[in-house]
Design a protein around this motif. Structure first.
Motif, PDB file in Angstrom:
ATOM      1  N   VAL A 144       0.838  -1.201   0.000  1.00  0.00           N
ATOM      2  CA  VAL A 144       0.000   0.000   0.000  1.00  0.00           C
ATOM      3  C   VAL A 144       0.877   1.256   0.000  1.00  0.00           C
ATOM      4  CG1 VAL A 144      -1.669   1.341   1.343  1.00  0.00           C
ATOM      5  CG2 VAL A 144      -1.972  -1.125   1.090  1.00  0.00           C
ATOM      6  N   MET A 145       1.940   1.256   0.802  1.00  0.00           N
ATOM      7  CA  MET A 145       2.811   2.423   0.879  1.00  0.00           C
ATOM      8  C   MET A 145       3.557   2.647  -0.437  1.00  0.00           C
ATOM      9  SD  MET A 145       2.236   3.815   3.731  1.00  0.00           S
ATOM     10  CE  MET A 145       3.565   5.011   3.809  1.00  0.00           C
ATOM     11  N   LEU A 146       3.983   1.574  -1.100  1.00  0.00           N
ATOM     12  CA  LEU A 146       4.636   1.733  -2.404  1.00  0.00           C
ATOM     13  C   LEU A 146       3.681   2.363  -3.406  1.00  0.00           C
ATOM     14  CD1 LEU A 146       7.090   1.180  -4.251  1.00  0.00           C
ATOM     15  CD2 LEU A 146       5.993  -0.998  -4.855  1.00  0.00           C
ATOM     16  N   ALA A 147       2.441   1.888  -3.420  1.00  0.00           N
ATOM     17  CA  ALA A 147       1.445   2.454  -4.330  1.00  0.00           C
ATOM     18  C   ALA A 147       1.191   3.924  -3.998  1.00  0.00           C
ATOM     19  CB  ALA A 147       0.146   1.653  -4.256  1.00  0.00           C
ATOM     20  N   LEU A 148       1.098   4.235  -2.711  1.00  0.00           N
ATOM     21  CA  LEU A 148       0.831   5.608  -2.282  1.00  0.00           C
ATOM     22  C   LEU A 148       1.945   6.554  -2.718  1.00  0.00           C
ATOM     23  CD1 LEU A 148      -0.925   7.590  -0.637  1.00  0.00           C
ATOM     24  CD2 LEU A 148       0.374   6.902   1.391  1.00  0.00           C
ATOM     25  N   THR A 174       7.148 -10.171  -0.068  1.00  0.00           N
ATOM     26  CA  THR A 174       8.191  -9.548  -0.877  1.00  0.00           C
ATOM     27  C   THR A 174       7.991  -9.857  -2.355  1.00  0.00           C
ATOM     28  OG1 THR A 174       9.738  -9.735   0.984  1.00  0.00           O
ATOM     29  CG2 THR A 174      10.676  -9.324  -1.201  1.00  0.00           C
ATOM     30  N   ALA A 175       7.590 -11.085  -2.655  1.00  0.00           N
ATOM     31  CA  ALA A 175       7.343 -11.452  -4.053  1.00  0.00           C
ATOM     32  C   ALA A 175       6.222 -10.607  -4.645  1.00  0.00           C
ATOM     33  CB  ALA A 175       6.997 -12.934  -4.143  1.00  0.00           C
ATOM     34  N   ILE A 176       5.161 -10.401  -3.886  1.00  0.00           N
ATOM     35  CA  ILE A 176       4.050  -9.572  -4.370  1.00  0.00           C
ATOM     36  C   ILE A 176       4.501  -8.122  -4.525  1.00  0.00           C
ATOM     37  CG2 ILE A 176       1.747  -8.690  -3.823  1.00  0.00           C
ATOM     38  CD1 ILE A 176       1.189 -11.337  -2.404  1.00  0.00           C
ATOM     39  N   LEU A 177       5.262  -7.634  -3.545  1.00  0.00           N
ATOM     40  CA  LEU A 177       5.756  -6.256  -3.593  1.00  0.00           C
ATOM     41  C   LEU A 177       6.619  -6.036  -4.830  1.00  0.00           C
ATOM     42  CD1 LEU A 177       6.015  -3.495  -2.157  1.00  0.00           C
ATOM     43  CD2 LEU A 177       7.993  -4.434  -0.928  1.00  0.00           C
ATOM     44  N   LEU A 178       7.517  -6.965  -5.119  1.00  0.00           N
ATOM     45  CA  LEU A 178       8.376  -6.837  -6.294  1.00  0.00           C
ATOM     46  C   LEU A 178       7.568  -6.944  -7.589  1.00  0.00           C
ATOM     47  CD1 LEU A 178      11.522  -8.927  -5.252  1.00  0.00           C
ATOM     48  CD2 LEU A 178      11.162  -6.455  -5.088  1.00  0.00           C
ATOM     49  N   ALA A 179       6.558  -7.804  -7.587  1.00  0.00           N
ATOM     50  CA  ALA A 179       5.718  -7.943  -8.780  1.00  0.00           C
ATOM     51  C   ALA A 179       4.930  -6.665  -9.039  1.00  0.00           C
ATOM     52  CB  ALA A 179       4.769  -9.127  -8.614  1.00  0.00           C
ATOM     53  N   VAL A 180       4.391  -6.075  -7.977  1.00  0.00           N
ATOM     54  CA  VAL A 180       3.659  -4.815  -8.123  1.00  0.00           C
ATOM     55  C   VAL A 180       4.603  -3.720  -8.621  1.00  0.00           C
ATOM     56  CG1 VAL A 180       2.454  -2.988  -6.867  1.00  0.00           C
ATOM     57  CG2 VAL A 180       1.879  -5.385  -6.428  1.00  0.00           C
ATOM     58  N   ALA A 181       5.800  -3.658  -8.041  1.00  0.00           N
ATOM     59  CA  ALA A 181       6.776  -2.654  -8.466  1.00  0.00           C
ATOM     60  C   ALA A 181       7.128  -2.805  -9.941  1.00  0.00           C
ATOM     61  CB  ALA A 181       8.031  -2.762  -7.605  1.00  0.00           C
ATOM     62  N   ARG A 182       7.325  -4.060 -10.361  1.00  0.00           N
ATOM     63  CA  ARG A 182       7.759  -4.299 -11.751  1.00  0.00           C
ATOM     64  C   ARG A 182       6.628  -4.091 -12.749  1.00  0.00           C
ATOM     65  NH1 ARG A 182       9.009  -3.671 -15.828  1.00  0.00           N
ATOM     66  NH2 ARG A 182      10.219  -4.877 -17.326  1.00  0.00           N
ATOM     67  N   PHE A 183       5.470  -4.688 -12.493  1.00  0.00           N
ATOM     68  CA  PHE A 183       4.428  -4.730 -13.510  1.00  0.00           C
ATOM     69  C   PHE A 183       3.403  -3.599 -13.405  1.00  0.00           C
ATOM     70  CE2 PHE A 183       5.837  -9.208 -13.107  1.00  0.00           C
ATOM     71  CZ  PHE A 183       6.339  -9.357 -14.393  1.00  0.00           C
ATOM     72  N   VAL A 184       3.301  -2.972 -12.247  1.00  0.00           N
ATOM     73  CA  VAL A 184       2.366  -1.854 -12.094  1.00  0.00           C
ATOM     74  C   VAL A 184       3.093  -0.517 -12.224  1.00  0.00           C
ATOM     75  CG1 VAL A 184       0.692  -0.726 -10.582  1.00  0.00           C
ATOM     76  CG2 VAL A 184       0.827  -3.236 -10.638  1.00  0.00           C
TER      77      VAL A 184
END
Length: 264
Positions: A30-34, A118-128
């Motif tokens: 959530v914080m990365l998205a924010l 962490t896997a979800i966080l990295l996936a969100v960072a990469r693909f979103v």
């Protein structure tokens, strides 16, 4: 077998608690998205001529480190304090469950949930948010050992700090502010070298500062090392300090952990 069964039980219990899922598992995502959305129109962060990254890339390393601390120290500290307060630990103490299996269950849960988070966080960072992840195997090796040592350290510190709250209902109010302050002084949300020297020195005593800088060495261009104290990542120093906290945490756990409070 008992330890593996305990890990499965702890994982199921973790995902059945909405507050744990949101405030520990989903919080870094959530914080990365924010931050990524809030600063999407801001100029990139520069480390010199021709070297810059966007805000999603810049905040990713600190949020990976934060996720480890939340899943380990905060989650375990609050969870075990609650179990001690509501009598769960006392009841477990009357069963054949070994203390070691209980610890393995908790730490195993942290390992599984942190890797998944962490896997979800990295996936969100990469693909979103189109963050460029490392392609160098050496960086991923650094990521792996920092993550494993950080998980172990955060987990034992969570078990150790669980002895601090006198009542389970006070655990959140006791533990969460400590973790939150560490995030702000350890270079997660603010550039570390912009903090006063005395605050940098205080933060450098604690694990999160070294977890965050270690992760920055993985995900940021090497030129960003110039923004660190001394102009280097200091991975060796970070490893020593994390290992020291791991030993301290184990010793505190051995000295303080009880199935119930002595004054209960």
């Amino acid at each position: 077998m008992i330890a593996l069964a305990r890990i499965r039980y702890e994982i199921r219990s973790y995902f059945r608690a909405p507050d744990s899922v949101f405030f520990t598992f989903l919080f870094p995502i959530v914080m990365l998205a924010l931050f990524s959305v809030a600063f999407s129109s801001a100029p990139d962060i520069s480390a010199g001529p021709g070297v810059s990254v966007d805000y999603a890339t810049y905040y990713l390393p600190g949020l990976v480190a934060t996720g480890i601390l939340l899943s380990g120290t905060q989650s375990l500290g609050v969870d075990i304090a609650g179990e001690r307060s509501d009598g769960t630990l006392k009841r477990l103490g009357g069963t054949p469950l070994p203390v070691l299996s209980y610890f393995v269950g908790k730490i195993g849960m942290v390992l599984v949930t942190t890797v998944l988070q962490t896997a979800i966080l990295l996936a969100v960072a990469r693909f979103v948010f189109d963050v460029d992840l490392p392609t160098d195997g050496g960086r991923w090796w650094t990521f792996a050992w920092i993550m494993l040592v950080s998980i172990a350290t955060s987990s034992v510190l969570g078990i150790a700090i669980s002895a601090l709250p006198r009542e389970g209902r006070r655990a959140t109010a006791t533990i969460v502010p400590v973790v939150l302050v560490l995030q702000f002084i350890s270079g997660v949300y603010l550039p570390f070298t912009q903090l006063p020297d005395w605050l940098q020195n205080v933060a450098s005593v604690f694990p999160l500062r070294w977890m965050a800088s270690g992760m920055r060495s993985v995900f940021l261009p090497s030129q960003f090392a110039s923004a660190e104290p001394g102009g280097a990542w200091h991975l060796g120093t970070g490893a020593v300090i994390l290992a020291a906290w791991l030993v301290v945490g184990v010793v505190v756990c051995l000295l303080t952990f009880r199935w119930n409070r002595k004054d209960a």
